[in-house]
Design an enzyme around this catalytic site. Structure first.
Site, PDB file in Angstrom:
ATOM      1  N   THR A  17       8.396 -25.655  35.613  1.00  0.00           N
ATOM      2  CA  THR A  17       7.668 -24.537  36.220  1.00  0.00           C
ATOM      3  C   THR A  17       6.455 -24.131  35.396  1.00  0.00           C
ATOM      4  O   THR A  17       5.459 -23.656  35.934  1.00  0.00           O
ATOM      5  CB  THR A  17       8.638 -23.344  36.374  1.00  0.00           C
ATOM      6  OG1 THR A  17       9.657 -23.735  37.300  1.00  0.00           O
ATOM      7  CG2 THR A  17       7.948 -22.108  36.906  1.00  0.00           C
ATOM      8  N   SER A  64      12.716 -30.377  36.097  1.00  0.00           N
ATOM      9  CA  SER A  64      13.726 -30.833  35.126  1.00  0.00           C
ATOM     10  C   SER A  64      15.059 -31.163  35.782  1.00  0.00           C
ATOM     11  O   SER A  64      15.915 -31.793  35.162  1.00  0.00           O
ATOM     12  CB  SER A  64      13.908 -29.829  33.990  1.00  0.00           C
ATOM     13  OG  SER A  64      14.608 -28.684  34.411  1.00  0.00           O
ATOM     14  N   THR A  98      12.956 -25.221  33.047  1.00  0.00           N
ATOM     15  CA  THR A  98      14.009 -24.385  32.459  1.00  0.00           C
ATOM     16  C   THR A  98      15.417 -24.778  32.917  1.00  0.00           C
ATOM     17  O   THR A  98      16.388 -24.457  32.246  1.00  0.00           O
ATOM     18  CB  THR A  98      13.780 -22.897  32.810  1.00  0.00           C
ATOM     19  OG1 THR A  98      13.827 -22.735  34.229  1.00  0.00           O
ATOM     20  CG2 THR A  98      12.470 -22.398  32.255  1.00  0.00           C
TER      21      THR A  98
HETATM   22  N1  ASP Z   1      12.838 -26.262  38.727  1.00  0.00           N
HETATM   23  C1  ASP Z   1      12.160 -25.948  37.489  1.00  0.00           C
HETATM   24  C2  ASP Z   1      12.515 -27.011  36.454  1.00  0.00           C
HETATM   25  O1  ASP Z   1      13.550 -26.941  35.848  1.00  0.00           O
HETATM   26  C3  ASP Z   1      12.550 -24.620  37.001  1.00  0.00           C
HETATM   27  C4  ASP Z   1      11.776 -24.151  35.811  1.00  0.00           C
HETATM   28  O2  ASP Z   1      11.105 -24.869  35.105  1.00  0.00           O
HETATM   29  O3  ASP Z   1      11.876 -22.940  35.568  1.00  0.00           O
HETATM   30  O4  ASP Z   1      11.736 -27.892  36.258  1.00  0.00           O
END
Ligand code: ASP
Length: 331
Positions: A17, A64, A98
């Site tokens: 993100t 991720s 995340t």
């Molecule tokens: N879907 C995103 C990821 O994990 C969520 C984030 O980065 O907050 O790449």
């Protein structure tokens, strides 16, 4: 950013993100992760010029949730190479989604043996959002990575002004900038415009798998979630399929139901390496005779997903149950 002031640092981009965008600045949930390159994240943050001389590399640019073992291998290989080749480097920052950030952080903690800080950072809001948290998180991650205070602390995660250890950190909320925490023990420290605040106590144990090379094909390790009346068919099916490792997210202090224990007891073939973690999210799982008889080892205070990372590396390393048990005790 070569020519900037300050210690030299490497920034490795993997997506998430923090590198995400949405059509509207008010869209906080509907966006695409892993769109903007790490170089562009840096260009958008000229304040970093004042504190570090940063060289960027893009390892991947993905959500991720879509990271795979090959991404992990590329990241570990490159990180080891950079640290070995560049003795003048102050530290490394890794931008990451995340959702699985805590798993990558823990993987690196088990594999990387170097006193220089390795800091993972992400964002809960996309780069295009009103009040995006990525730029400040990235700035603070760099502050930590170049600081003398962070040397010898192993792999850390910086989010929302907090510095977490790779071992304790987990994402505990689906949204909100304060989504990360370290269960039971709290963050290692803090970072703000006065600097990096890390009490001088935690000493890092050597990385358990510092010499381990990662393969192209990884063992199959499955996590099973405990609940009322679990499926009777799942465990025999997994064992028949030849899984090499099982992690049980047990109820309470890592308890398996009698349905699950019977399925293990009735299995005629050799049992895989198995760990018991818990679904409570806080507190330890201890040794228990009923479970130990079946070969289940307690995962201590590791979350199921971190227990799985440890089990993956133990299997790649060729550990037997006794060696794995000693690793759990010595952590
Ligand atoms: N879907 C995103 C990821 O994990 C969520 C984030 O980065 O907050 O790449």
């Amino acid at each position: 950013m070569t020519g900037s002031k300050g210690p030299r640092l490497r920034l490795l981009g993997t997506g998430g993100t923090i590198a995400g965008t949405a059509p509207e600045s008010t869209q906080l949930n509907r966006y695409a992760a892993g769109v903007i390159g790490a170089e562009a994240l840096l260009t958008a943050l000229p304040q970093l010029n004042q504190i570090a001389d940063i060289q960027v590399e893009q390892i991947a640019n993905v959500d991720s949730a879509d990271l795979g073992f090959n991404h992990w291998r590329d990241l570990v290989d490159r990180l080891r190479q950079i640290l070995a080749e560049d003795s003048g480097l102050a530290g490394v920052v890794i931008t990451h989604g995340t959702n699985t950030l805590e798993e990558t952080a823990w993987l690196l903690q088990l594999l990387i043996d170097d006193p220089r800080p390795v800091v993972l950072v992400g964002a809960m809001r996309p780069a295009s959002a009103l009040s995006a948290d990525g730029p400040l998180n990235l700035y603070q991650a760099v502050q930590v990575a170049v600081s003398a205070e962070a040397r010898g602390r192993g792999v850390m995660v910086v989010m929302d002004g907090q510095i977490h250890s790779a071992r304790a950190v987990s994402k505990r909320a689906t949204q909100g900038v304060g989504a990360f925490h370290s269960a039971g023990r709290g963050p290692l420290g803090w970072v703000d415009d006065f600097g990096v605040h890390l009490p001088a106590v935690e000493q890092r144990a050597p990385a358990a798998f510092a010499a381990l090379s990662l393969p192209t094909v990884w063992p199959q390790v499955v996590i099973l979630h405990g609940c009322v009346q679990p499926s009777e068919a799942l465990i025999p099916a997994l064992l028949s399929a030849g899984v090499q490792g099982l992690v049980f997210t047990g109820t309470g202090a890592g308890q398996l139901s009698s349905v699950e224990r019977n399925a293990l007891a009735q299995w005629q073939g050799p049992l895989p390496l198995m760990l018991r973690a818990n679904r409570c999210g806080m507190g330890p799982v201890h040794r228990c005779e009923d479970h130990a008889r079946l070969g289940l080892l307690p995962a201590g205070d590791l979350s199921p997903q971190k227990a799985r990372v440890l089990l993956l590396l133990a299997l790649i390393n060729g550990d037997d149950r006794t060696t794995l048990a000693s690793r759990l005790l010595s952590r």
